[in-house]
Design a protein around this motif. Sequence first.
Motif, short mmCIF file in Angstrom:
data_model
loop_
_atom_site.label_atom_id
_atom_site.label_comp_id
_atom_site.label_asym_id
_atom_site.label_seq_id
_atom_site.Cartn_x
_atom_site.Cartn_y
_atom_site.Cartn_z
N SER A 281 6.35 14.25 -2.35
CA SER A 281 7.47 15.12 -2.44
C SER A 281 7.86 15.07 -4.43
CB SER A 281 8.95 14.85 -2.00
OG SER A 281 8.50 12.85 -1.95
N GLY A 282 7.43 15.17 -4.81
CA GLY A 282 7.23 14.87 -6.49
C GLY A 282 8.81 13.98 -7.25
N ILE A 283 9.07 14.54 -8.49
CA ILE A 283 9.84 13.90 -9.38
C ILE A 283 10.67 13.72 -8.49
CG2 ILE A 283 8.57 13.99 -11.29
CD1 ILE A 283 11.26 16.46 -11.60
N ALA A 284 12.16 14.41 -7.31
CA ALA A 284 12.97 14.55 -7.01
C ALA A 284 12.80 13.54 -5.92
CB ALA A 284 13.91 16.59 -7.23
N ALA A 285 12.60 12.56 -5.65
CA ALA A 285 12.23 12.17 -4.00
C ALA A 285 13.08 11.59 -3.97
CB ALA A 285 10.98 11.82 -3.75
N LEU A 286 13.66 10.85 -4.74
CA LEU A 286 15.19 10.01 -4.80
C LEU A 286 16.76 10.53 -4.36
CD1 LEU A 286 14.40 7.52 -7.67
CD2 LEU A 286 14.94 6.80 -5.36
N CYS A 287 16.29 12.01 -4.25
CA CYS A 287 17.96 12.82 -4.14
C CYS A 287 16.73 13.80 -2.42
CB CYS A 287 17.93 13.77 -4.96
SG CYS A 287 19.20 12.41 -6.38
N LEU A 288 16.11 14.04 -3.48
CA LEU A 288 15.81 14.86 -1.57
C LEU A 288 15.35 14.32 -0.09
CD1 LEU A 288 12.80 17.89 -3.11
CD2 LEU A 288 15.65 17.75 -2.51
N ALA A 289 14.99 13.01 -0.03
CA ALA A 289 14.90 12.58 1.00
C ALA A 289 16.02 12.07 1.12
CB ALA A 289 14.33 10.77 0.59
N PRO A 290 16.75 11.99 0.65
CA PRO A 290 18.68 11.48 1.18
C PRO A 290 18.68 12.70 1.53
CG PRO A 290 18.73 10.64 -0.97
CD PRO A 290 17.39 10.82 -0.19
N ASP A 291 19.68 13.61 0.63
CA ASP A 291 19.39 14.84 1.22
C ASP A 291 19.07 15.63 2.38
OD1 ASP A 291 20.39 16.25 -2.12
OD2 ASP A 291 18.90 17.09 -1.99
N ILE A 292 18.16 15.70 2.89
CA ILE A 292 17.80 16.28 3.92
C ILE A 292 18.60 14.69 5.23
CG2 ILE A 292 15.16 15.51 4.53
CD1 ILE A 292 16.44 18.76 4.99
N GLN A 293 18.16 13.62 4.95
CA GLN A 293 18.84 12.71 5.68
C GLN A 293 19.56 12.50 5.98
OE1 GLN A 293 16.41 8.90 4.38
NE2 GLN A 293 14.35 10.35 4.24
N TYR A 294 20.54 13.23 4.43
CA TYR A 294 22.11 12.69 5.10
C TYR A 294 22.80 14.15 5.68
CZ TYR A 294 22.29 7.97 4.49
OH TYR A 294 22.07 7.12 4.38
N THR A 295 22.18 15.17 5.66
CA THR A 295 22.49 16.30 6.29
C THR A 295 21.61 16.14 8.16
OG1 THR A 295 20.52 16.91 5.04
CG2 THR A 295 22.46 17.90 4.23
N VAL A 296 20.83 15.90 8.30
CA VAL A 296 19.95 16.30 8.88
C VAL A 296 20.60 14.77 10.38
CG1 VAL A 296 18.10 15.79 11.09
CG2 VAL A 296 18.39 17.31 9.02
N GLY A 297 21.39 13.70 8.97
CA GLY A 297 21.60 12.81 10.04
C GLY A 297 23.33 12.43 10.39
N LEU A 298 23.45 13.60 8.89
CA LEU A 298 25.21 13.18 9.79
C LEU A 298 25.48 14.84 10.01
CD1 LEU A 298 27.07 11.14 8.96
CD2 LEU A 298 27.53 11.57 6.43
N ALA A 299 25.70 15.57 9.87
CA ALA A 299 25.71 17.09 10.79
C ALA A 299 25.39 16.77 11.24
CB ALA A 299 25.71 18.21 9.80
N THR A 300 25.23 16.10 13.32
CA THR A 300 25.30 16.15 13.98
C THR A 300 24.45 17.62 14.44
OG1 THR A 300 25.43 13.34 13.57
CG2 THR A 300 24.89 14.70 15.72
N GLY A 301 23.58 17.57 15.35
CA GLY A 301 23.72 18.39 15.60
C GLY A 301 23.91 20.23 14.93
N VAL A 302 24.06 20.23 13.84
CA VAL A 302 23.40 21.84 13.32
C VAL A 302 22.89 22.02 12.52
CG1 VAL A 302 24.44 22.61 10.62
CG2 VAL A 302 26.05 21.31 12.09
N SER A 303 21.46 23.01 12.94
CA SER A 303 20.82 23.18 12.14
C SER A 303 20.92 22.92 10.67
CB SER A 303 20.04 25.16 12.62
OG SER A 303 20.45 25.16 13.60
N VAL A 304 19.29 22.84 10.33
CA VAL A 304 19.29 22.11 8.55
C VAL A 304 18.37 22.51 8.63
CG1 VAL A 304 19.02 20.71 7.03
CG2 VAL A 304 20.74 20.10 8.73
N THR A 305 18.16 23.86 7.20
CA THR A 305 16.81 24.78 6.27
C THR A 305 16.62 24.20 5.12
OG1 THR A 305 17.21 26.84 7.58
CG2 THR A 305 16.54 26.62 5.82
N PHE A 306 15.32 24.04 5.06
CA PHE A 306 16.17 22.84 3.81
C PHE A 306 14.76 24.29 2.36
CE2 PHE A 306 12.43 21.39 0.58
CZ PHE A 306 13.47 20.84 -0.27
N ILE A 307 15.27 24.18 1.78
CA ILE A 307 15.27 26.01 0.82
C ILE A 307 14.09 25.55 -0.07
CG2 ILE A 307 15.11 28.06 -0.08
CD1 ILE A 307 18.19 27.54 0.71
N SER A 308 13.42 25.45 -0.34
CA SER A 308 11.46 25.05 -1.28
C SER A 308 11.53 26.42 -1.88
CB SER A 308 10.21 24.52 -0.72
OG SER A 308 9.61 24.08 -1.32
#
Length: 576
Positions: A281-308
Amino acid sequence: MLKPIAVIFLLHSAVRCQFLILEKRGDPPAGFSRIGPTPVDQVLNLRLALTQGNITGLQDTIYEISTPGNPRYGQYLTQDEVNHFVAPSEGTTSLVTSWLDSNGLTSSPITPAGDWISVNLTVSKANEVLGADFSTFQNEDTNQTVVRTLAYSIPTSLKADISWIHPTVNFPSARGLGSPSVQNITSRATSATPPISSISADCRESSSWTPVCFQELYGILSAPAKPAANVLAVSGFENNFANERDLATFLETFRPDMSPNTTFELISVDGGINNQLPAGSGIAALCLAPDIQYTVGLATGVSVTFISTGTIPNDFYTEMLDQAHNLLSMTNPPQTVLNTWGSLESQVSPQIAISLCNVYAQLAARGVSYIVETGLWGAGGIPFDTDCVPFDPPFPATLMPLDFRSSVTAVGATEFTTDETQETASSMSGGGFSNFFQRPKYQDAAVDGYLRLTGNTESTAFNVSSRAVPDVSAISQVEFILDGEDINFFGSTAYSAEIFASIVALLTNERIAAGKPALGFLNPLLYQNPSAFNDMQVGNNPGCNTDGFNATAGWDPVTGFGSPIYPKLQEACNKF
Ligand SMILES: *[C@@H]1O[C@H](CO)[C@@H](O)[C@H](O)[C@H]1NC(C)=O
Ligand SMILES: *[C@@H]1O[C@H](CO)[C@@H](O)[C@H](O)[C@H]1NC(C)=O
Ligand SMILES: *[C@@H]1O[C@H](CO)[C@@H](O)[C@H](O)[C@H]1NC(C)=O
Ligand SMILES: *[C@@H]1O[C@H](CO)[C@@H](O)[C@H](O)[C@H]1NC(C)=O
Ligand SMILES: *[C@@H]1O[C@H](CO)[C@@H](O)[C@H](O)[C@H]1NC(C)=O
Ligand SMILES: *[C@@H]1O[C@H](CO)[C@@H](O)[C@H](O)[C@H]1NC(C)=O
Ligand SMILES: *[C@@H]1O[C@H](CO)[C@@H](O)[C@H](O)[C@H]1NC(C)=O
C-alpha cells in the motif's frame, strides 16, 4: 525573386517579435541542477490553463450558498452551472485552438468546463512554439530527473487567454514532501488520564485512541447513520491504496458492533491502483491505513469511497488537480472529501496554488466539504530548516479562491500527555498565516481576536492580514492496523483530519436523511459556531527554531477553535 522572400522573412520576424514571456525564472530551484538539453524527439504532455470566464462570480456565489442564514444557503450548483462560470469564453477557446492549429498541433479538453486543455508535442516543437529551452534537470538528493524550461513565451495576442502552461518553469518539491507525514511518538508514549467522567476507564488509560474512545470523547453517534445518498471519500495519490484486510481486522478488533465485511468503493483517477498486494500500500500506508479505518470505523453506516490517483512523475500537485477535476465530472460528487496529503506553501508555485484554489472553489460550489490537515511542522518550516522566517505555513490548508474566500477546511492536532490531564494543543500541530492568500472575511473576528489578545498585531515572522489555519483540530494519536499489526505509536494531523471528516460525514448524513442539502464548504458555518468546539488553551507549536504560536482562549493558529463537540455541531448543522 529575392524581394518577396525578404518580405516573408520580415513578416515572420515581426510575428516572432510579438511574443510575450509568460513565465520565467533565473535558475532552477535549490536542489536541482541542469544536466543537459532534453532529446529533441522526446514527447511532452503540456497542459494549458485557459483564462476562466467568471471565477469572481463563482466565488461570490460560493460565499452565499455556504453561509447559514443567507437565503441561498445550501443551493449548490450543478455541473453545468459551475462550468458556466469557469468555462473560457468562446473567443478564448477559438483563438488558442487556431494558434495551436497553425503550428500543426491538436489539443483536447481535460476538464468538464474546458478550462484546461492538453497538447502532446516533441521537445523541438515545444522549444519552437513556446520559445523555450526544455532541458533535463536532476534532483541532487534523489538523482531523479525532470524536464523543465526556465522560460517560455506565448503570442502577445493570447495574453488574456492563456493563464499558464504546465510543466514548464515550476519544479516539483526538491524535498519530496507531498505524502502525508507521521511522527514516531514512542518516546512521548503517555498514560494520559482525561478527567472527563463519561470516558471509560479503558479510554482514560490508553495512550492512543480507538473509535469507541472518540465516540465517548466527542459525543459521536455509534448507531449506524440512516440510509442516505451520502458518500465520504478518502484520497490516495501516487498509487498508494487502502488495505481491505487490515480494515476488516480493525473493525473486528475495535468495532465489534459493526460487520467486519463493511468496506469501501473505489474510484480510480489517472490509472490509480488498488491491487491489495500485501505490504504494497506504499509509502503513505501509515496514513492511508488509519484514513480508511477511521472513516469506515467512525462514520458508522456512511458509504466510504477510496479515490486512488495514479502517479504523474514528479508532478504531485497535478495529481491533486486531476483528482478534483474527476470529482467535478461527476453528476453527484461525494459530499465529504478527506485529503491528508500536502506540504508547505514554499514548496508550491503560486500558479499551481491558484489553480488548486479555483478547482476546490468549484467543488465547494457543488456542495463538497473538502477537509485537509495542517501537517506536523508546527508554526512552519521543515524540521531541518531552522532558519525560516517568515514562517512557512502548511499547504493546501491555506488554500482559498482568488478573491480569498477559503474553500477547504484545515484540521490541526490535539493530544493528551502525561503532564496535562486535559486535551491540549499538540506541539506538532501545523498552524499559522499564509504567505500567499488574504484572510477571508468570515475569519476576521476570530483572527483579530487572537492577534489582539496576544499583542501580535504586527510581525515579521508571519503576515497578520492573511488566511490563518487551522480552522479546527482533533486528537492526533490513534490506534490502527497496518500489515496485520496493531500500531499505536505514531501521531499525525492526518489522524485529526480523519476524525473530523468522519464527524462531517455523519452530520451531512443527518441533513440528507432529513431531505436537506449537504453541508458544502464548512468554514462560514464553523466560524458562526465557536462554542461547538472544546477550546484548547494550553500548548504551542514550535517551528522555525522558535516557540511558534500559543494556544489561547478562542481561535488560535495552533488548534483553531479546538476539538469538535458532536451534539453542539449537530444543533448548528440542523438549524438551517
Ligand atoms: C459573473 O457572475 C456574477 C454572479 O452570478 C454575475 O453577476 C456577473 O454578471 C457575471 N459576469 C460576467 C462577465 O458574466
Ligand atoms: C497525449 O498523450 C496521452 C498518452 O500519452 C493521451 O492519453 C492523450 O490523449 C494525448 N493527448 C492529445 C491531445 O493527443
Ligand atoms: C546519485 O548518483 C550518484 C553518482 O552516480 C551516486 O553516488 C548516489 O548514490 C546516487 N544517489 C541516489 C540517491 O541514488
Ligand atoms: C519509534 O521510536 C522508538 C524510540 O525512539 C524506536 O525504538 C522505534 O523503533 C521507532 N519505531 C519506528 C517504527 O520507527
Ligand atoms: C461476511 O462475509 C462472509 C463471506 O462472504 C460471510 O460468510 C459472513 O457471514 C459475513 N459476515 C457478516 C457479519 O455479514
Ligand atoms: C500580507 O498579505 C497580504 C494579503 O494576503 C499581501 O497583500 C501582503 O503583501 C502580504 N505582506 C507580506 C509582507 O507578505
Ligand atoms: C506564548 O506564551 C509565552 C509564555 O506565556 C510568551 O512568552 C510568548 O511570548 C507567547 N508567544 C506568542 C507568539 O504570543
